[in-house]
Scaffold this motif. Structure first.
Motif, PDB file in Angstrom:
ATOM      1  N   PRO A  26      24.947 -23.305  58.082  1.00 23.75           N
ATOM      2  CA  PRO A  26      24.793 -23.160  56.649  1.00 23.75           C
ATOM      3  C   PRO A  26      23.786 -22.081  56.298  1.00 23.75           C
ATOM      4  O   PRO A  26      22.805 -21.868  57.003  1.00 23.75           O
ATOM      5  N   ALA A  27      24.058 -21.390  55.189  1.00 27.64           N
ATOM      6  CA  ALA A  27      23.124 -20.375  54.729  1.00 27.64           C
ATOM      7  C   ALA A  27      21.765 -21.008  54.502  1.00 27.64           C
ATOM      8  O   ALA A  27      21.634 -22.047  53.896  1.00 27.64           O
ATOM      9  N   GLY A  28      20.741 -20.323  55.002  1.00 30.68           N
ATOM     10  CA  GLY A  28      19.398 -20.856  54.810  1.00 30.68           C
ATOM     11  C   GLY A  28      19.025 -21.930  55.797  1.00 30.68           C
ATOM     12  O   GLY A  28      17.987 -22.547  55.669  1.00 30.68           O
ATOM     13  N   ARG A  29      19.853 -22.173  56.835  1.00 30.05           N
ATOM     14  CA  ARG A  29      19.554 -23.232  57.799  1.00 30.05           C
ATOM     15  C   ARG A  29      19.534 -22.631  59.202  1.00 30.05           C
ATOM     16  O   ARG A  29      20.243 -23.043  60.100  1.00 30.05           O
ATOM     17  N   THR A  30      18.754 -21.612  59.418  1.00 24.53           N
ATOM     18  CA  THR A  30      18.661 -20.959  60.707  1.00 24.53           C
ATOM     19  C   THR A  30      17.803 -21.794  61.632  1.00 24.53           C
ATOM     20  O   THR A  30      17.170 -22.763  61.234  1.00 24.53           O
ATOM     21  N   ARG A  31      17.762 -21.379  62.912  1.00 26.11           N
ATOM     22  CA  ARG A  31      16.949 -22.102  63.884  1.00 26.11           C
ATOM     23  C   ARG A  31      15.484 -22.125  63.463  1.00 26.11           C
ATOM     24  O   ARG A  31      14.776 -23.107  63.649  1.00 26.11           O
ATOM     25  N   GLU A  32      15.027 -21.040  62.835  1.00 23.03           N
ATOM     26  CA  GLU A  32      13.626 -20.942  62.470  1.00 23.03           C
ATOM     27  C   GLU A  32      13.252 -21.926  61.375  1.00 23.03           C
ATOM     28  O   GLU A  32      12.151 -22.469  61.376  1.00 23.03           O
ATOM     29  N   ASN A  33      14.149 -22.147  60.401  1.00 21.34           N
ATOM     30  CA  ASN A  33      13.779 -23.002  59.269  1.00 21.34           C
ATOM     31  C   ASN A  33      14.642 -24.246  59.188  1.00 21.34           C
ATOM     32  O   ASN A  33      14.905 -24.756  58.109  1.00 21.34           O
ATOM     33  N   SER A  34      15.109 -24.721  60.363  1.00 23.66           N
ATOM     34  CA  SER A  34      15.992 -25.881  60.365  1.00 23.66           C
ATOM     35  C   SER A  34      15.248 -27.176  60.045  1.00 23.66           C
ATOM     36  O   SER A  34      15.862 -28.189  59.820  1.00 23.66           O
ATOM     37  N   ALA A 261      22.948 -35.248  52.740  1.00 21.71           N
ATOM     38  CA  ALA A 261      22.624 -35.335  54.159  1.00 21.71           C
ATOM     39  C   ALA A 261      23.892 -35.255  55.007  1.00 21.71           C
ATOM     40  O   ALA A 261      23.908 -34.594  56.056  1.00 21.71           O
ATOM     41  N   CYS A 262      24.950 -35.919  54.570  1.00 25.43           N
ATOM     42  CA  CYS A 262      26.208 -35.879  55.322  1.00 25.43           C
ATOM     43  C   CYS A 262      26.799 -34.475  55.313  1.00 25.43           C
ATOM     44  O   CYS A 262      27.294 -33.987  56.335  1.00 25.43           O
ATOM     45  N   LEU A 263      26.747 -33.817  54.162  1.00 22.66           N
ATOM     46  CA  LEU A 263      27.212 -32.427  54.095  1.00 22.66           C
ATOM     47  C   LEU A 263      26.410 -31.548  55.039  1.00 22.66           C
ATOM     48  O   LEU A 263      26.962 -30.659  55.707  1.00 22.66           O
ATOM     49  N   THR A 347      18.381 -26.069  47.255  1.00 23.99           N
ATOM     50  CA  THR A 347      17.189 -25.920  48.087  1.00 23.99           C
ATOM     51  C   THR A 347      17.535 -25.973  49.566  1.00 23.99           C
ATOM     52  O   THR A 347      16.937 -25.274  50.388  1.00 23.99           O
ATOM     53  N   LEU A 348      18.517 -26.782  49.919  1.00 28.24           N
ATOM     54  CA  LEU A 348      18.944 -26.901  51.316  1.00 28.24           C
ATOM     55  C   LEU A 348      19.714 -25.677  51.802  1.00 28.24           C
ATOM     56  O   LEU A 348      19.976 -25.546  52.997  1.00 28.24           O
ATOM     57  N   ARG A 349      20.068 -24.783  50.883  1.00 21.25           N
ATOM     58  CA  ARG A 349      20.926 -23.654  51.242  1.00 21.25           C
ATOM     59  C   ARG A 349      20.316 -22.281  50.984  1.00 21.25           C
ATOM     60  O   ARG A 349      20.772 -21.301  51.563  1.00 21.25           O
TER      61      ARG A 349
END
Length: 474
Positions: A26-34, A261-263, A347-349
């Motif tokens: 997902p956009a904005g959910r990279t390894r660094e900011n997971s 959370a499920c998404l 915010t999650l994205r």
């Protein structure tokens, strides 16, 4: 109300393994900011909104709560997107509930996704034991302390219209015991129209407990794999919409957090959108969700006065669409619930939003947010009112004159929300509240968390979970 309720260390994974079942990240959910550290910042910002709303009212007699352009009111503090800073308490509560639904369900859903059903059920059993201690012990301690302080020497707590001080400390404590037993009983209806005598803000705590248990139950149901993840999201979405339409906005917010959370865990939205939309279109949609959610959270709101919203340009139709299940004191809860869901999803994205929320001041606010939330009104009663009167703000409804009135008189200039006396008082009271919240986080909040963990250990739940896990792996 914390982010670490159910967050075991992730298991080791083979190289190249995608934790979202190899779906596009997902956009904005990279390894660094997971991590979910940025949600601490969002919680901290929401707690700040509550503090400011409860502080500003006596300085402008709540004129900032009018909509921008409603009945001739054109206050800067009422501007769309600005007003949440001054009147964002209702928005903050909806955000709290959505965040709780998300955080409490994220780890169990990840365990189910990874095939660790027994670990999921074990962690849920542990959470059911720990959660009541986590939620109830701090507010009970804070409100009992406030009840005792009502009888402190030198009138530390000034005479208040509510609660009325009892004749002596013994009667005060007995009254606290009776009121606490009734109010904190989870097997009854709770809303912001039913307040606890010794703190009006703890009306959210029993609701947090009920919502937590609902999330644990739905997570356990999901662990049974009766429904696949997409079908679970569909069923939960229908339930959330129905609850919202019926006026049960609090539980709808919790379920909304579960849906998010499920998404997130199964990357359902990203997998779906990536088939039909480019990355640029997905980014645009995420920012649209942010702007719309932010706008809805800024609804003009004043308990008992829907006209504040109905007569505001840009809000007439939206207010007319609010289901009739919402009373005049609850009307704004409908759109703020939708706004909270959209804002938390965005915010999650959105990476830049996460970066902003991960700044040190906001994360610090998030770390102490629970105690900040609980103690800001007692601090206002004991110190805040005196500080305001020291600068010359002596409300006409105030009790008898005090020696500190006008000691450092400051002319009150500037529009509501930006007037000098409010800004000066906030500049003093905010640090004082944070110091007290930080201290109580260390000596009260964190020990309550450890107490819950020790109770789980004493009951042998961790040993049973470990044994069960060993049998499964064997």
């Amino acid at each position: 109300m914390e982010l670490n309720e159910l967050t075991p260390h992730p298991p080791a994974r083979p190289p190249g393994y995608d934790p979202e079942r190899q779906a596009p990240a997902p956009a904005g959910r990279t390894r660094e900011n997971s991590s979910t550290a940025f949600l601490d910042g969002l919680r901290g910002a929401a707690a700040l909104f509550v503090f400011i709303q409860h502080s500003i009212g006596s300085f402008d007699y709540n004129v900032h709560e009018h909509g921008f352009g409603e009945a001739g009111h054109w206050h800067l503090a009422s501007l769309p997107f600005v007003r949440i800073l001054f009147n964002g308490g209702g928005a903050a509560v909806a955000i709290f509930f959505v965040l709780s639904g998300y955080v409490l369900s994220r780890s169990p859903l990840r365990l189910v996704r990874d095939g660790k059903t027994d670990a999921c059920l074990g962690s849920l059993v542990s959470a059911v034991v720990r959660r009541p201690i986590r939620l109830y012990a701090p507010p009970l301690a804070v409100t009992l302390a406030f009840a005792l302080l009502l009888h402190a020497p030198f009138h530390l707590v000034q005479e208040l219209p509510w609660p009325q001080r009892k004749d002596d400390v013994f009667l005060e404590v007995m009254n606290w015991v009776v009121d606490a037993a009734h109010f904190f009983n989870p097997f009854q209806a709770h809303s912001n129209e039913a307040w606890f005598t010794y703190s009006i803000v703890v009306w959210t705590i029993p609701i947090e407990l009920k919502g937590s248990m609902l999330i644990y139950g739905l997570s356990a149901l999901h662990a049974s794999r009766w429904l696949s993840a997409p079908r679970s999201v569909l069923v939960w979405s229908i339930a959330a919409v129905v609850l919202l339409q019926m006026g049960f906005w609090t539980m709808a917010c919790f379920i909304g957090g579960l849906i998010l959370a499920c998404l997130d865990v199964y990357a359902l939205d990203v997998s779906f959108l990536s088939r039909y939309c480019s990355q640029r279109i997905q980014t645009v949609l995420q920012h649209v969700a942010f702007v719309v959610g932010y706008y809805l959270l800024c609804q003009p709101a004043h308990d008992g006065d829907p006209d504040y919203s109905l007569n505001t340009p840009g809000w007439h139709m939206l207010t007319a669409l609010i289901p009739r299940a919402y009373s005049k004191n609850q009307y704004y809860r409908y759109w703020t619930s939708w706004g909270a869901l959209l804002l938390v999803y965005a915010t999650l994205r959105i990476p830049w939003l996460q970066y902003l929320l991960k700044t040190r001041p906001l994360r610090y606010l998030g770390r102490v947010s629970f105690m900040f939330y609980l103690i800001h009104l007692p601090m206002q009663y004991m110190v805040g009112d005196r500080v305001a009167r020291m600068f010359g703000h002596v409300p006409p409804f105030a009790p008898k004159e005090s020696w500190w009135d006008n000691r450092l008189h400051v002319p009150d200039v500037g529009p509501p929300g930006f007037n000098t006396r409010f800004l000066l008082s906030t500049a003093i009271m905010l640090p004082l509240n944070l110091v007290a919240a930080d201290f109580l986080t260390r000596v009260l909040d964190m020990p309550c968390v450890r107490l819950g963990k020790r109770l789980v250990q004493r009951l042998g739940l961790e040993n049973r979970m470990s044994s069960r896990k060993a049998e499964t792996e064997g």
